[in-house]
Motif scaffolding. Sequence first.
Motif, PDB file in Angstrom:
ATOM      1  N   ALA A 117       0.815  -1.212   0.000  1.00  0.00           N
ATOM      2  CA  ALA A 117       0.000   0.000   0.000  1.00  0.00           C
ATOM      3  C   ALA A 117       0.852   1.266   0.000  1.00  0.00           C
ATOM      4  CB  ALA A 117      -0.938  -0.007   1.213  1.00  0.00           C
ATOM      5  N   SER A 118       2.107   1.155   0.450  1.00  0.00           N
ATOM      6  CA  SER A 118       3.003   2.316   0.481  1.00  0.00           C
ATOM      7  C   SER A 118       3.648   2.581  -0.874  1.00  0.00           C
ATOM      8  CB  SER A 118       4.098   2.101   1.528  1.00  0.00           C
ATOM      9  OG  SER A 118       5.075   1.184   1.064  1.00  0.00           O
ATOM     10  N   GLY A 119       3.366   1.744  -1.857  1.00  0.00           N
ATOM     11  CA  GLY A 119       3.941   1.926  -3.179  1.00  0.00           C
ATOM     12  C   GLY A 119       5.166   1.082  -3.445  1.00  0.00           C
ATOM     13  N   GLN A 120       5.546   0.240  -2.491  1.00  0.00           N
ATOM     14  CA  GLN A 120       6.698  -0.633  -2.703  1.00  0.00           C
ATOM     15  C   GLN A 120       6.266  -1.864  -3.497  1.00  0.00           C
ATOM     16  OE1 GLN A 120       9.493  -0.917   0.687  1.00  0.00           O
ATOM     17  NE2 GLN A 120       8.088   0.459   1.766  1.00  0.00           N
ATOM     18  N   GLU A 121       7.165  -2.304  -4.384  1.00  0.00           N
ATOM     19  CA  GLU A 121       6.823  -3.388  -5.299  1.00  0.00           C
ATOM     20  C   GLU A 121       7.541  -4.689  -5.002  1.00  0.00           C
ATOM     21  OE1 GLU A 121       6.761  -2.224  -9.511  1.00  0.00           O
ATOM     22  OE2 GLU A 121       7.186  -0.192  -8.811  1.00  0.00           O
ATOM     23  N   ARG A 122       8.598  -4.641  -4.184  1.00  0.00           N
ATOM     24  CA  ARG A 122       9.365  -5.846  -3.887  1.00  0.00           C
ATOM     25  C   ARG A 122       9.768  -5.855  -2.425  1.00  0.00           C
ATOM     26  NH1 ARG A 122      13.231  -5.260  -9.156  1.00  0.00           N
ATOM     27  NH2 ARG A 122      11.943  -6.442 -10.629  1.00  0.00           N
TER      28      ARG A 122
END
Length: 313
Positions: A282-287
């Motif tokens: 949800a914070s925009g992190q993808e990995r």
Amino acid sequence: MELRIFTEPQQGATYADLLRVAQETERLGFGAFFRSDHYLGMGTPGLPGPSDAWITLAGLARETSTVRLGTMMTSATFRHPGPLAIAVANVDDMSGGRVELGIGAGWFLQEHQKYAIPFPDTKERFDRLEEQLAVITGLWTADPEEGFTFEGAHHSVTDSPGLPKPVQRDGLRGGPPVLVGGMGKRRTPALAAAYADEFNLPFAPFDDGLEQLDRVRRACEAIDRDPASIRMSSALVLCVGETEEELARRAAAIGREVEELRENGLAGLVPEVVEKIGRYAASGQERLYLQTLDLGDLDHLRLVAEQVVPQIP
């Protein structure tokens, strides 16, 4: 959200240990197998002793077929940029285009002292890192007939053909993906904006990490780079159990306390861990890079693959 396995061989691992984990990582469908680049165990003798990150990855490149491979992070103090550019390009070729270069300024004084590696002050280490990024990416993309020239305070290149070329040419700077990470407030975000395909938060408290991601986004905007073009990720220690007893056993095996791990890592029972992953997503992190410290516990990876991954949105 992509989950990647991240190991710390300096804590004690043979090549055979790493091979077992890398092949299981591939079989289970995790996104990548990464290893640290350190020459000294931390709080442990690290027997049988350290292994070279890029020699190890070269071997793994030939004994795996699909999983991506990389370092988190290669220290810019360990190698000259020309030979490092060659090594990464070689492993990229050996793997069929599956390698990623994580690189940082270096921080662990004792490993430098014990293996005859100079350890400059912080400013010089970051100066050298910046020059290494320029040289490595410049060599990868140079026209062999026109040559690549670079004049820095610490590294210089004169009319290099920049060979060999890596297989991957679609990274931000025209080579394999480059990762930069850390919590420095000024130079780290600037270097990430200029050179990195991915920015990684190393074991950072969640809210502190969000502030650092905002610094990276602002640094991108300052050079007219779209902040959405840089992937964001975190590295977190992994400790998951189906029961409290199993969780406690895994924590004890790596010398940690359950509650401390629950607070600072990707740790807890399966539902807790799924919820934490959702928070990072949800914070925009993808990995997420799952620091796996007990390399003999392959059931740990199987648990994540079979019970955690299917629940990730």
